[in-house]
Design a protein around this motif. Structure first.
Motif, short mmCIF file in Angstrom:
data_model
loop_
_atom_site.label_atom_id
_atom_site.label_comp_id
_atom_site.label_asym_id
_atom_site.label_seq_id
_atom_site.Cartn_x
_atom_site.Cartn_y
_atom_site.Cartn_z
N PRO A 172 0.83 -1.20 0.00
CA PRO A 172 0.00 0.00 0.00
C PRO A 172 0.87 1.26 0.00
O PRO A 172 2.00 1.24 0.48
CB PRO A 172 -0.80 -0.10 1.30
N PRO A 173 0.34 2.35 -0.54
CA PRO A 173 1.11 3.59 -0.52
C PRO A 173 1.42 4.03 0.91
O PRO A 173 0.66 3.76 1.84
CB PRO A 173 0.19 4.61 -1.19
N PHE A 174 2.54 4.70 1.07
CA PHE A 174 2.98 5.27 2.35
C PHE A 174 3.37 4.22 3.38
O PHE A 174 3.47 4.52 4.56
CB PHE A 174 1.93 6.21 2.95
N ILE A 175 3.59 2.97 2.97
CA ILE A 175 4.04 1.91 3.87
C ILE A 175 5.42 1.46 3.40
O ILE A 175 5.62 1.13 2.24
CB ILE A 175 3.06 0.71 3.87
N ASP A 176 6.36 1.42 4.32
CA ASP A 176 7.71 0.94 4.02
C ASP A 176 7.66 -0.57 3.88
O ASP A 176 7.22 -1.27 4.80
CB ASP A 176 8.66 1.37 5.13
N GLN A 177 8.10 -1.09 2.74
CA GLN A 177 8.02 -2.53 2.49
C GLN A 177 8.90 -3.33 3.43
O GLN A 177 8.54 -4.43 3.83
CB GLN A 177 8.41 -2.83 1.04
N ALA A 178 10.04 -2.79 3.78
CA ALA A 178 10.98 -3.54 4.62
C ALA A 178 10.48 -3.69 6.05
O ALA A 178 10.51 -4.79 6.61
CB ALA A 178 12.34 -2.85 4.61
N SER A 179 10.00 -2.61 6.64
CA SER A 179 9.62 -2.67 8.06
C SER A 179 8.12 -2.80 8.28
O SER A 179 7.69 -3.16 9.36
CB SER A 179 10.13 -1.42 8.78
N GLY A 180 7.32 -2.46 7.27
CA GLY A 180 5.87 -2.50 7.43
C GLY A 180 5.31 -1.30 8.17
O GLY A 180 4.12 -1.25 8.48
N GLU A 181 6.15 -0.30 8.45
CA GLU A 181 5.71 0.90 9.14
C GLU A 181 5.43 2.01 8.13
O GLU A 181 5.70 1.87 6.94
CB GLU A 181 6.77 1.36 10.14
N LEU A 182 4.90 3.12 8.63
CA LEU A 182 4.63 4.25 7.77
C LEU A 182 5.93 4.80 7.19
O LEU A 182 6.93 4.93 7.90
CB LEU A 182 3.91 5.36 8.54
#
Length: 86
Positions: free
Chosen positions: A4-14
C-alpha cells in the motif's frame, strides 16, 4: 502484490519520508493559490470599498480560490491513482 502507498516494504511501518514529500507538494499548491487570492484581497482593501475595481478584484480572488480548489482536488486524485498503480 504491491505494498500500500505510504508503507515501508521492509519494516511494514509508515514511510514518513514519502508522506512528508506528498504533504509538501500539496501544501505548495494550496499556498500558491491561497497566496494569489490573498494578494488580490489585499489589493481590494487598498482600492477601498464601493469602487468597481474593488468588486472586480473580489470576484477575481473568489475565482482564483475556486480554480485553485479544483486543481488541488485533481492533483490529489491523479496522484492517488499514480500511487495505487505503483
Amino acid at each position: 502484490m504491491s505494498s500500500p502507498p505510504f508503507i515501508d516494504q521492509a519494516s511494514g511501518e509508515l514511510d514518513l519520508g514519502q508522506i512528508r514529500a506528498e504533504a509538501f507538494r500539496l501544501a505548495g499548491l494550496v499556498l500558491l493559490f491561497g497566496g494569489i487570492a490573498l494578494l488580490l484581497f489585499l489589493l481590494t482593501l487598498l482600492v477601498g470599498p464601493g469602487r468597481l475595481l474593488a468588486g472586480f478584484l473580489t470576484v477575481l480572488s473568489q475565482f482564483v480560490l475556486a480554480v485553485g480548489t479544483g486543481i488541488v482536488l485533481m492533483y490529489v486524485i491523479a496522484r492517488g491513482i499514480q500511487l495505487a498503480d505503483e
